[in-house]
Design an enzyme around this catalytic site. Structure first.
Site, PDB file in Angstrom:
ATOM      1  N   ARG A   1       7.337  -5.809   2.741  1.00  0.00           N
ATOM      2  CA  ARG A   1       5.779  -6.302   2.171  1.00  0.00           C
ATOM      3  C   ARG A   1       6.000  -6.259   0.751  1.00  0.00           C
ATOM      4  O   ARG A   1       5.589  -5.297   0.620  1.00  0.00           O
ATOM      5  CB  ARG A   1       4.737  -5.872   3.259  1.00  0.00           C
ATOM      6  CG  ARG A   1       3.346  -6.562   2.656  1.00  0.00           C
ATOM      7  CD  ARG A   1       2.408  -6.032   3.363  1.00  0.00           C
ATOM      8  NE  ARG A   1       1.806  -4.875   3.576  1.00  0.00           N
ATOM      9  CZ  ARG A   1       0.741  -4.417   3.843  1.00  0.00           C
ATOM     10  NH1 ARG A   1      -0.198  -5.337   4.712  1.00  0.00           N
ATOM     11  NH2 ARG A   1       0.373  -3.159   3.875  1.00  0.00           N
TER      12      ARG A   1
ATOM     13  N   ASP B   1      -7.946  -5.085   6.555  1.00  0.00           N
ATOM     14  CA  ASP B   1      -8.710  -6.027   5.759  1.00  0.00           C
ATOM     15  C   ASP B   1      -9.449  -7.170   6.372  1.00  0.00           C
ATOM     16  O   ASP B   1     -10.725  -7.514   5.911  1.00  0.00           O
ATOM     17  CB  ASP B   1      -7.428  -6.885   4.796  1.00  0.00           C
ATOM     18  CG  ASP B   1      -7.106  -5.820   3.883  1.00  0.00           C
ATOM     19  OD1 ASP B   1      -7.639  -5.272   2.860  1.00  0.00           O
ATOM     20  OD2 ASP B   1      -5.724  -5.674   3.794  1.00  0.00           O
TER      21      ASP B   1
ATOM     22  N   GLU C   1      -5.814 -12.258   6.668  1.00  0.00           N
ATOM     23  CA  GLU C   1      -6.903 -10.820   6.583  1.00  0.00           C
ATOM     24  C   GLU C   1      -7.867 -11.079   5.794  1.00  0.00           C
ATOM     25  O   GLU C   1      -8.444  -9.923   5.032  1.00  0.00           O
ATOM     26  CB  GLU C   1      -5.909  -9.619   5.925  1.00  0.00           C
ATOM     27  CG  GLU C   1      -5.087 -10.249   4.795  1.00  0.00           C
ATOM     28  CD  GLU C   1      -4.066  -8.885   4.372  1.00  0.00           C
ATOM     29  OE1 GLU C   1      -4.041  -7.753   5.159  1.00  0.00           O
ATOM     30  OE2 GLU C   1      -3.268  -9.268   3.650  1.00  0.00           O
TER      31      GLU C   1
ATOM     32  N   ASP D   1      16.585 -11.179  -3.469  1.00  0.00           N
ATOM     33  CA  ASP D   1      17.915 -10.886  -4.196  1.00  0.00           C
ATOM     34  C   ASP D   1      18.490  -9.543  -3.773  1.00  0.00           C
ATOM     35  O   ASP D   1      19.716  -9.475  -3.867  1.00  0.00           O
ATOM     36  CB  ASP D   1      17.661 -11.086  -5.693  1.00  0.00           C
ATOM     37  CG  ASP D   1      17.696 -12.435  -5.997  1.00  0.00           C
ATOM     38  OD1 ASP D   1      17.951 -13.312  -5.330  1.00  0.00           O
ATOM     39  OD2 ASP D   1      17.567 -12.575  -7.567  1.00  0.00           O
TER      40      ASP D   1
ATOM     41  N   HIS E   1       0.806  -1.280  -0.120  1.00  0.00           N
ATOM     42  CA  HIS E   1      -0.013   0.026  -0.025  1.00  0.00           C
ATOM     43  C   HIS E   1       0.769   1.267  -0.023  1.00  0.00           C
ATOM     44  O   HIS E   1       0.489   2.357   0.634  1.00  0.00           O
ATOM     45  CB  HIS E   1      -0.934   0.056   1.230  1.00  0.00           C
ATOM     46  CG  HIS E   1      -2.093  -1.016   1.046  1.00  0.00           C
ATOM     47  ND1 HIS E   1      -3.144  -0.798   0.085  1.00  0.00           N
ATOM     48  CD2 HIS E   1      -2.278  -2.063   1.783  1.00  0.00           C
ATOM     49  CE1 HIS E   1      -4.000  -1.956   0.321  1.00  0.00           C
ATOM     50  NE2 HIS E   1      -3.508  -2.487   1.352  1.00  0.00           N
TER      51      HIS E   1
HETATM   52  O1  LIG Z   1      -5.125  -4.890   6.716  1.00  0.00           O
HETATM   53  C1  LIG Z   1      -4.409  -4.443   7.498  1.00  0.00           C
HETATM   54  O2  LIG Z   1      -4.667  -3.696   8.380  1.00  0.00           O
HETATM   55  C2  LIG Z   1      -3.046  -4.297   6.796  1.00  0.00           C
HETATM   56  O3  LIG Z   1      -2.564  -5.389   5.889  1.00  0.00           O
HETATM   57  C3  LIG Z   1      -2.250  -3.184   7.008  1.00  0.00           C
HETATM   58  C4  LIG Z   1      -2.367  -2.197   6.267  1.00  0.00           C
HETATM   59  O4  LIG Z   1      -2.267  -2.588   4.744  1.00  0.00           O
HETATM   60  C5  LIG Z   1      -1.451  -0.858   6.480  1.00  0.00           C
HETATM   61  O5  LIG Z   1      -1.015  -0.466   5.227  1.00  0.00           O
HETATM   62  C6  LIG Z   1      -1.868   0.313   7.183  1.00  0.00           C
HETATM   63  O6  LIG Z   1      -2.877   0.926   6.573  1.00  0.00           O
END
Ligand SMILES: O=C(O)C(=O)C[C@H](O)[C@@H](O)CO
Length: 258
Positions: free
Chosen positions: A71, A175, A149, A85, A46
């Site tokens: 991530r 999520d 999630e 890598d 994100h």
């Molecule tokens: O679902 C979530 O919470 C995450 O996976 C973390 C968020 O993606 C992170 O970007 C904070 O907003």
């Protein structure tokens, strides 16, 4: 090969407090890694981070002792290979819903015959061929964390945790809240119940579990309740709240004639 201190502490079940970076900035990471957190996460799911940008941020973090987690944007063999890598040692893979998803991530982390990671003798990860022990040590020093999630992921926690090569699980609360019908309401009691159940189930399955929670009260609750690694804030949260607090302080001081 460089020791993965995050993985070592995870295996020793020492709780680790982390910070989450989404601003895609080496300057920001320099500020963060001079603090006393146990780990920092470089996000590319994100955040507007691609491989060369993550590489520069890994170089910045490597100036200190703090371990970097990365991530990737998706559970993809090629993206995982590229992140490994360039020297990422710990990856958090988003949206792992099934044991098969987890096995795909494990295969991407490992060289044949155990997995399908493509081989290069000269990468930043093996100090351009200088780490003679790299191929012997890589499975010991790389660390795979998979994110739970979704409703499917929740349903399959035990099967996912049982996959050989999965070092830890990680709850994505935003999520998960959305998947449970509470988009934007991470504090909803149903979401909280499932988060704590996920922790208990993961521990019962013998694996550590982490979470991200920028809300201070909830972060303290997760820490107290035994989450093994907790990201307690993000760089965006800190910048936004600091910027707004400065304005509020000015208004308050002006009102009081300070
Ligand atoms: O679902 C979530 O919470 C995450 O996976 C973390 C968020 O993606 C992170 O970007 C904070 O907003």
């Amino acid at each position: 090969m460089k020791t993965n201190s995050f993985k070592a502490r995870l295996k020793a079940r020492q709780q680790q407090i982390g910070i989450w970076s989404m601003l895609a900035s080496c300057n920001v990471l320099e500020v963060l890694t001079q603090s006393s957190y146990d780990w920092v996460l470089i996000d590319s799911e994100h955040a507007p981070n691609d491989v060369p940008m993550v590489l520069e941020q890994l170089r910045t973090v490597a100036q200190g002792d703090m371990p970097a987690l990365v991530r990737p944007v998706v559970n993809d063999t090629i993206i995982i290979k590229r992140m490994l890598d360039i020297g990422a040692q710990t990856l958090i893979i988003p949206m792992v819903d099934t044991a098969d998803d987890a096995r795909r991530a494990v295969a991407a982390m490992r060289y044949p015959p155990l997995g399908i990671r493509g081989v290069s003798a000269g990468t930043r990860a093996n100090r351009y061929g200088r780490d003679a022990d790299y191929f012997a040590q890589v499975d010991n020093e790389t660390c795979l964390v998979v994110q739970i999630e979704s409703a499917a992921g929740l349903g399959n926690i035990e099967e996912i945790a049982a996959v050989d090569g999965v070092d830890a699980l990680f709850v994505g609360p935003s999520d998960l809240a959305a998947a449970l019908g509470h988009l934007g309401d991470n504090k909803h009691p149903d979401v909280q119940k499932q988060i704590h159940a996920a922790r208990e189930r993961c521990h019962a399955a013998g694996k550590p579990i982490g979470i991200l929670m920028p809300d201070a009260e909830l972060a303290a609750e997760y820490t107290r309740s035994g989450f093994d690694f907790v990201a307690i804030t993000t760089d965006i949260t800190l910048l936004r709240s600091g910027a707004e607090a400065a304005l509020r302080n000015l208004a308050e001081s002006t009102r009081q004639g300070v």
